[in-house]
Design a protein around this motif. Structure first.
Motif, PDB file in Angstrom:
ATOM      1  N   ARG A  87      -4.050   4.663   5.338  1.00  0.00           N
ATOM      2  CA  ARG A  87      -3.380   3.357   5.383  1.00  0.00           C
ATOM      3  C   ARG A  87      -2.124   3.368   4.523  1.00  0.00           C
ATOM      4  O   ARG A  87      -1.044   2.965   4.970  1.00  0.00           O
ATOM      5  CB  ARG A  87      -4.345   2.266   4.890  1.00  0.00           C
ATOM      6  CG  ARG A  87      -3.695   0.889   4.775  1.00  0.00           C
ATOM      7  CD  ARG A  87      -4.660  -0.151   4.265  1.00  0.00           C
ATOM      8  NE  ARG A  87      -5.184   0.089   2.935  1.00  0.00           N
ATOM      9  CZ  ARG A  87      -4.525  -0.130   1.801  1.00  0.00           C
ATOM     10  NH1 ARG A  87      -3.277  -0.557   1.814  1.00  0.00           N
ATOM     11  NH2 ARG A  87      -5.108   0.094   0.626  1.00  0.00           N
ATOM     12  N   LYS A  88      -2.259   3.869   3.299  1.00  0.00           N
ATOM     13  CA  LYS A  88      -1.107   3.907   2.391  1.00  0.00           C
ATOM     14  C   LYS A  88      -0.032   4.875   2.886  1.00  0.00           C
ATOM     15  O   LYS A  88       1.163   4.601   2.744  1.00  0.00           O
ATOM     16  CB  LYS A  88      -1.555   4.278   0.979  1.00  0.00           C
ATOM     17  CG  LYS A  88      -2.284   3.152   0.285  1.00  0.00           C
ATOM     18  CD  LYS A  88      -2.611   3.515  -1.150  1.00  0.00           C
ATOM     19  CE  LYS A  88      -3.191   2.327  -1.881  1.00  0.00           C
ATOM     20  NZ  LYS A  88      -3.408   2.630  -3.304  1.00  0.00           N
ATOM     21  N   ARG A  90      -8.162   4.426   2.948  1.00  0.00           N
ATOM     22  CA  ARG A  90      -7.121   4.027   1.996  1.00  0.00           C
ATOM     23  C   ARG A  90      -5.949   5.006   2.021  1.00  0.00           C
ATOM     24  O   ARG A  90      -4.781   4.602   2.057  1.00  0.00           O
ATOM     25  CB  ARG A  90      -7.688   3.932   0.583  1.00  0.00           C
ATOM     26  CG  ARG A  90      -6.627   3.515  -0.451  1.00  0.00           C
ATOM     27  CD  ARG A  90      -7.166   3.481  -1.865  1.00  0.00           C
ATOM     28  NE  ARG A  90      -8.153   2.421  -2.015  1.00  0.00           N
ATOM     29  CZ  ARG A  90      -9.438   2.628  -2.307  1.00  0.00           C
ATOM     30  NH1 ARG A  90      -9.899   3.848  -2.495  1.00  0.00           N
ATOM     31  NH2 ARG A  90     -10.276   1.620  -2.427  1.00  0.00           N
ATOM     32  N   SER A 124      -0.446  -2.487   4.479  1.00  0.00           N
ATOM     33  CA  SER A 124      -1.291  -3.224   3.547  1.00  0.00           C
ATOM     34  C   SER A 124      -2.672  -3.359   4.182  1.00  0.00           C
ATOM     35  O   SER A 124      -2.851  -3.113   5.385  1.00  0.00           O
ATOM     36  CB  SER A 124      -0.716  -4.623   3.289  1.00  0.00           C
ATOM     37  OG  SER A 124      -0.789  -5.400   4.481  1.00  0.00           O
TER      38      SER A 124
END
Length: 75
Positions: free
Chosen positions: A21-22, A18, A27
């Motif tokens: 990815r962020k 997460r 997304s």
């Protein structure tokens, strides 16, 4: 019915996915496309609901342009 216990390694891995990815502005859907995995699978990984295989770990690492070891770091 036995309640599912989230294992620390799955939580740590999901948080790493997460965070990376962020940081890349992706997304879950975009990451899933790059990794050739289903979007809901990415969400389940991030929520520590799936015990991921090494093959899928490599797909996610490649999609995020990091080494597998980067996904095992604490964030």
């Amino acid at each position: 019915m036995r309640q599912f216990m989230k294992q620390p390694i799955l939580i740590q891995f999901g948080e790493a996915v997460r965070t990376l990815r962020k940081a890349q502005g992706l997304s879950q859907e975009q990451l899933s496309f790059k990794a050739n995995l289903h979007r809901t699978y990415i969400g389940m990984i991030e929520r520590a609901e799936k015990n991921i295989t090494l093959i899928n770990m490599e797909k996610i690492a490649n999609a995020l342009n990091v080494g597998i070891i980067e996904l095992l770091k604490k964030y």
